[in-house]
Motif scaffolding. Structure first.
Motif, PDB file in Angstrom:
ATOM      1  N   VAL A 102       0.879  -1.111  -0.219  1.00 16.92           N
ATOM      2  CA  VAL A 102       0.097  -0.021  -0.053  1.00 16.92           C
ATOM      3  C   VAL A 102       1.020   1.147  -0.137  1.00 16.92           C
ATOM      4  O   VAL A 102       1.869   1.494   0.852  1.00 16.92           O
ATOM      5  CB  VAL A 102      -0.948  -0.045   1.220  1.00 16.92           C
ATOM      6  CG1 VAL A 102      -1.743   1.371   1.284  1.00 16.92           C
ATOM      7  CG2 VAL A 102      -1.764  -1.112   1.097  1.00 16.92           C
ATOM      8  N   LYS A 103       0.542   2.308  -0.889  1.00 17.13           N
ATOM      9  CA  LYS A 103       1.361   3.594  -0.756  1.00 17.13           C
ATOM     10  C   LYS A 103       0.644   4.457  -0.854  1.00 17.13           C
ATOM     11  O   LYS A 103      -0.581   4.770  -1.144  1.00 17.13           O
ATOM     12  CB  LYS A 103       2.212   3.510  -2.397  1.00 17.13           C
ATOM     13  CG  LYS A 103       3.145   2.363  -2.403  1.00 17.13           C
ATOM     14  CD  LYS A 103       3.889   2.521  -3.786  1.00 17.13           C
ATOM     15  CE  LYS A 103       4.975   1.459  -4.009  1.00 17.13           C
ATOM     16  NZ  LYS A 103       5.932   1.442  -5.208  1.00 17.13           N
ATOM     17  N   TYR A 104       1.059   5.494  -0.195  1.00 10.63           N
ATOM     18  CA  TYR A 104       0.405   6.904  -0.127  1.00 10.63           C
ATOM     19  C   TYR A 104       1.147   8.092  -0.919  1.00 10.63           C
ATOM     20  O   TYR A 104       2.293   8.076  -0.585  1.00 10.63           O
ATOM     21  CB  TYR A 104       0.587   7.393   1.716  1.00 10.63           C
ATOM     22  CG  TYR A 104      -0.240   6.253   2.277  1.00 10.63           C
ATOM     23  CD1 TYR A 104      -1.454   6.176   2.772  1.00 10.63           C
ATOM     24  CD2 TYR A 104       0.599   5.251   2.860  1.00 10.63           C
ATOM     25  CE1 TYR A 104      -2.067   5.153   3.540  1.00 10.63           C
ATOM     26  CE2 TYR A 104       0.052   4.181   3.751  1.00 10.63           C
ATOM     27  CZ  TYR A 104      -1.215   4.308   4.028  1.00 10.63           C
ATOM     28  OH  TYR A 104      -1.824   3.531   5.118  1.00 10.63           O
ATOM     29  N   ALA A 111       1.121   3.889   8.990  1.00  7.02           N
ATOM     30  CA  ALA A 111       2.315   3.243   8.228  1.00  7.02           C
ATOM     31  C   ALA A 111       2.266   1.866   9.534  1.00  7.02           C
ATOM     32  O   ALA A 111       3.034   1.113   8.948  1.00  7.02           O
ATOM     33  CB  ALA A 111       3.447   4.007   8.666  1.00  7.02           C
ATOM     34  N   THR A 112       1.511   2.104  10.469  1.00  5.89           N
ATOM     35  CA  THR A 112       1.452   0.880  11.341  1.00  5.89           C
ATOM     36  C   THR A 112       0.140  -0.085  11.176  1.00  5.89           C
ATOM     37  O   THR A 112      -0.897   0.672  11.500  1.00  5.89           O
ATOM     38  CB  THR A 112       1.722   1.192  12.571  1.00  5.89           C
ATOM     39  OG1 THR A 112       2.871   2.140  12.808  1.00  5.89           O
ATOM     40  CG2 THR A 112       1.891   0.209  13.578  1.00  5.89           C
ATOM     41  N   VAL A 164       4.960   9.213  -0.252  1.00  7.95           N
ATOM     42  CA  VAL A 164       5.016   9.838   1.055  1.00  7.95           C
ATOM     43  C   VAL A 164       5.316   8.837   2.321  1.00  7.95           C
ATOM     44  O   VAL A 164       5.425   9.050   3.523  1.00  7.95           O
ATOM     45  CB  VAL A 164       4.319  10.884   1.386  1.00  7.95           C
ATOM     46  CG1 VAL A 164       4.474  12.131   0.515  1.00  7.95           C
ATOM     47  CG2 VAL A 164       2.936  10.466   1.656  1.00  7.95           C
ATOM     48  N   GLY A 165       4.724   7.633   1.911  1.00 10.48           N
ATOM     49  CA  GLY A 165       4.722   6.593   2.927  1.00 10.48           C
ATOM     50  C   GLY A 165       4.161   5.133   2.377  1.00 10.48           C
ATOM     51  O   GLY A 165       3.623   5.200   1.056  1.00 10.48           O
ATOM     52  N   SER A 166       4.323   4.149   2.747  1.00  4.51           N
ATOM     53  CA  SER A 166       4.116   2.626   2.286  1.00  4.51           C
ATOM     54  C   SER A 166       4.127   2.067   3.216  1.00  4.51           C
ATOM     55  O   SER A 166       4.770   2.073   4.534  1.00  4.51           O
ATOM     56  CB  SER A 166       5.088   2.111   1.145  1.00  4.51           C
ATOM     57  OG  SER A 166       6.176   2.081   1.550  1.00  4.51           O
ATOM     58  N   VAL A 167       3.233   0.603   3.083  1.00  9.62           N
ATOM     59  CA  VAL A 167       3.088  -0.295   4.148  1.00  9.62           C
ATOM     60  C   VAL A 167       3.262  -1.724   3.346  1.00  9.62           C
ATOM     61  O   VAL A 167       2.702  -1.857   2.182  1.00  9.62           O
ATOM     62  CB  VAL A 167       2.006  -0.298   5.080  1.00  9.62           C
ATOM     63  CG1 VAL A 167       2.013   0.806   5.815  1.00  9.62           C
ATOM     64  CG2 VAL A 167       0.887  -0.192   4.226  1.00  9.62           C
TER      65      VAL A 167
END
Length: 358
Positions: A137-139, A191-192, A150-153
């Motif tokens: 998953v990417k933001y 992110a968590t 800007v973030g990923s999980v």
């Protein structure tokens, strides 16, 4: 035009539909109620296109825009208003279409097909959220598309469906993946992982959709999940409410010669005004359900082909559905002359409003 489903006599066929199977439908986030203006409908297709139609209050539709991916489009979604449409495709790209300029730009990328796209407010900022078959998953901040999220999980498996809930006491994302994994993320801390669950259904997940709390109901937020086995689950987000979780059978045909025919649940959509939800399946049927009363309110007549996608307008006026091949029988099921249509059904209170229970 004449409806493809004989029992839905007032349905209107949208002109100039896509040339291949329809993968996704998304109505614009217009205001609610009968006084709302024209709606806009984005349609993603296996012909690598996204088409945008303007829908008048009488259901008449006209094509307004078209843009392309380099491979089949798997999902479409609107931004917070009418200015932007987002899409993800088998070309591993997430694209943004500016409705004012008519320009499409790539705003995100994965290492495998992008299966789901959603817009959400995260920590006070609007973000595009994408998930794909690369198990990530990417933001993305689309104001400054740099090619870097800007973030990923990391997900446990390939994402098959994703949705976000941005109302109620907790804003969250839910991603349903292969091997029946369900991952939930609180969007305050995206992110968590918040929760990692196993699907309550025994077979492969097809679709997951979030629901909001109803004003007159005591229950809260959660998600509905559908699978290839003609079964659906209702799961509440907060631990104190999970005692109310349940599953049920749907999109099945009564036994003939001691054999029950089971069909995939292709899509789920919640009515924005009444809170009931709608399912469609490979059996070509649409059903309306009351999740709190755990009852089916209505089943429409069978269409001459699978119903691959649904969307309900922000005003609650229209239900859009696609009669299109859903690939549930593989390549061999795509026969010549298979119907490929988008239709609009005018939602009536007696069909979608929750019934008063004694």
């Amino acid at each position: 035009m004449t409806s493809l489903a004989p029992g839905i006599t007032a349905d209107i066929e949208i002109p100039n539909p896509p040339e291949d199977s329809i993968s996704s439908l998304a109505f614009s986030p217009n205001g609610r109620g009968p006084s709302a203006g024209n709606d806009f409908l984005a349609v993603g297709s296996w012909d690598a296109s996204v088409r945008i139609y303007e829908v008048a209050p009488n259901g008449q539709a006209i094509g307004r825009a078209l843009y392309k991916h380099d491979a089949p489009v798997l999902n479409v979604a609107w931004g917070p208003d009418l200015s932007r449409v987002f899409s993800g495709g088998a070309d591993n790209a997430a694209r943004m279409f500016d409705t004012a300029t008519g320009q499409a730009t790539q705003v995100g990328a994965h290492d495998a097909p992008v299966r789901s796209v959603r817009w959400a407010q995260v920590n006070g900022s609007g973000l595009l959220i994408t998930s794909g078959w690369d198990k990530i998953v990417k933001y993305w901040d689309v104001r400054a598309p740099s090619g870097t999220p800007v973030g990923s999980v990391q997900l446990p498996e390939r994402c098959y469906s994703m949705d976000v809930c941005t109302t109620g006491s907790r804003h969250f994302l839910v991603a349903a993946t292969a091997e029946r994994h369900v991952s939930m993320y609180d969007l305050v801390n995206p992110a968590t992982p918040w929760k990692n669950l196993s699907s309550p259904l025994k077979w492969q997940t097809r679709v997951v959709r979030c629901f909001e709390p109803l004003p007159e109901a005591k229950s809260g937020t959660g998600f509905a999940i559908g699978s290839i086995e003609g079964r659906l689950g209702v799961h509440f987000a907060e631990d104190r409410e999970t005692v109310n979780n349940y599953t049920f059978r749907c999109h099945r045909q009564e036994p003939t010669k001691n054999e029950t025919k089971i069909f995939a649940v292709n899509d789920i959509v919640f009515h924005p005004v009444h809170g009931t939800f709608v399912t469609c399946g490979s059996d070509g049927t649409i059903s309306v359900w009351d999740k709190d009363a755990r009852t089916r309110q209505k089943t429409f007549d069978t269409a001459p082909g699978p119903i691959s996608a649904l969307s309900c307008s922000g005003s609650g006026r229209f239900l859009a559905y696609a009669v299109s091949y859903d690939w549930s029988r593989g390549h061999g099921g795509m026969t010549p002359g298979h119907p490929n249509k988008v239709l609009l059904h005018t939602c009536k209170d007696e069909e979608f409003k929750r019934r008063v229970r004694r």
